[in-house]
Design a protein around this motif. Structure first.
Motif, PDB file in Angstrom:
ATOM      1  N   TYR A  33       0.866  -1.182   0.000  1.00 28.35           N
ATOM      2  CA  TYR A  33       0.000   0.000   0.000  1.00 28.35           C
ATOM      3  C   TYR A  33       0.900   1.230   0.000  1.00 28.35           C
ATOM      4  O   TYR A  33       1.618   1.489   0.967  1.00 28.35           O
ATOM      5  N   GLU A  54       1.028  -7.412  -5.555  1.00 32.66           N
ATOM      6  CA  GLU A  54      -0.081  -6.451  -5.622  1.00 32.66           C
ATOM      7  C   GLU A  54       0.395  -5.102  -5.076  1.00 32.66           C
ATOM      8  O   GLU A  54       0.943  -5.038  -3.977  1.00 32.66           O
ATOM      9  N   ARG A  56      -1.086  -1.231  -4.339  1.00 27.45           N
ATOM     10  CA  ARG A  56      -2.284  -0.386  -4.267  1.00 27.45           C
ATOM     11  C   ARG A  56      -1.874   0.990  -3.777  1.00 27.45           C
ATOM     12  O   ARG A  56      -1.051   1.118  -2.881  1.00 27.45           O
ATOM     13  N   SER A  80      -9.770  -5.970   3.114  1.00 29.39           N
ATOM     14  CA  SER A  80      -9.618  -6.690   1.847  1.00 29.39           C
ATOM     15  C   SER A  80      -9.481  -8.201   2.032  1.00 29.39           C
ATOM     16  O   SER A  80      -9.511  -8.954   1.050  1.00 29.39           O
TER      17      SER A  80
END
Length: 302
Positions: A33, A54, A56, A80
């Motif tokens: 993140y 991933e 974000r 999530s």
């Protein structure tokens, strides 16, 4: 285990953190993140990492919290997750320092199963620069297999019930309708209402990097900038511990909590010991300058 890594404008540190997870916990899910980093090097590294993990991002530049949108992103992270998963919260200026093996995973899973009121586990070493009387209050609890910090400071500090760098489970947080709020100490108070004291792993596997560049509310004060030059702030990665070093860590005396400098080494020469983890830690004058800057900012913001 899911690793959530929170990032802002420290691309090389972030890369080091992710490299350490890939080396020490291969096969586990990693989610980054990023708090709207504008640094070109960090953006490039994020793009590279997005090829295998991933990534974000949240563009939240209006946050008044000195941690930026950290807690907003931490809340997004736990929301999530479906099902019950072990979660490990790290930041870009941390890294794993040894392989996480089946013994570690079994202990973590068993710990949360045996203690329904356990909210968080701390996977980090202690810092030698911490006052000895505080270190002496990390007491090993054989029934739990962890250290508990029995220090009760009058200052607004976290670390007894909660830490931003921690392990938990999604189900445990869901059971108390956990909501992260801005400020580590505020989350400490929330954890105290919901959980037992946080356990510190007997054999830690993560640590903050010493002497990193730092931000407050996504900015650097003059005092911060001076301190970083004086202290030669930068990237000081840890060597991944060798098997014999891990064995020594697992065998250390129960009456002495694991200290980073006793077990870890950095890959860059010349780092002054004891290590510091905040640019203002060694200079009382610069801390005064930082407080004066903050006072002027408040004065002229009204």
């Amino acid at each position: 285990m899911i690793f959530f890594v929170f990032s802002y404008n420290r691309g090389p540190h972030l890369k080091n953190c992710i490299d350490s997870i890939e080396a020490c916990a291969p096969g586990h899910r990693v989610v980054i993140y990023d708090d709207a980093s504008e640094d070109p090097e960090t953006q490039r590294i994020l793009a590279e990492l997005a090829q295998r993990h991933e990534v974000r991002s949240r563009d939240d530049k209006t946050s008044a919290d000195q941690h930026g949108a950290l807690y907003t992103n931490m809340q997004r992270a736990i929301e999530s997750v479906e099902g019950d998963e072990v979660l490990c919260f790290l930041q870009d200026d941390t890294q794993l320092v040894r392989p996480i093996d089946d013994q570690d995973l079994a202990f973590i899973s068993d710990y949360f199963e045996r203690f329904p009121n356990a909210g968080f586990l701390a996977p980090v070493f202690q810092k030698r620069i911490t006052r000895q009387r505080t270190l002496d209050r990390f007491v090993f609890h054989p029934d739990r297999g962890v250290y508990v910090c029995e220090h009760r400071s009058k200052k607004q500090v976290a670390g007894v019930y909660y830490s931003d760098i921690s392990l938990t489970t999604s189900q445990r947080l869901r059971a108390v309708d956990w909501q992260f709020i801005p400020g580590e100490f505020d989350n400490e108070l929330r954890a105290r209402k919901n959980f037992m004291e946080m356990g510190y792993l007997f054999a830690p596997f993560a640590m903050w990097l010493p002497n990193p560049p730092a931000y407050r509310n996504k900015k650097k004060s003059l005092a911060f900038r001076i301190a970083e030059v004086v202290n030669k702030a930068g990237l000081y990665p840890f060597r991944i511990m060798a098997p014999e070093d891990v064995a020594r860590l697992r065998a250390h005396p129960e009456n002495r909590v694991a200290i980073a400098e006793d077990h870890l080494s950095v890959t860059v020469e010349g780092l002054r010991s004891p290590w510091i983890f905040h640019p203002l830690r060694r200079s009382r004058l610069l801390r005064k300058l930082d407080r004066f800057e903050a006072f002027l900012k408040r004065l002229f913001s009204h």
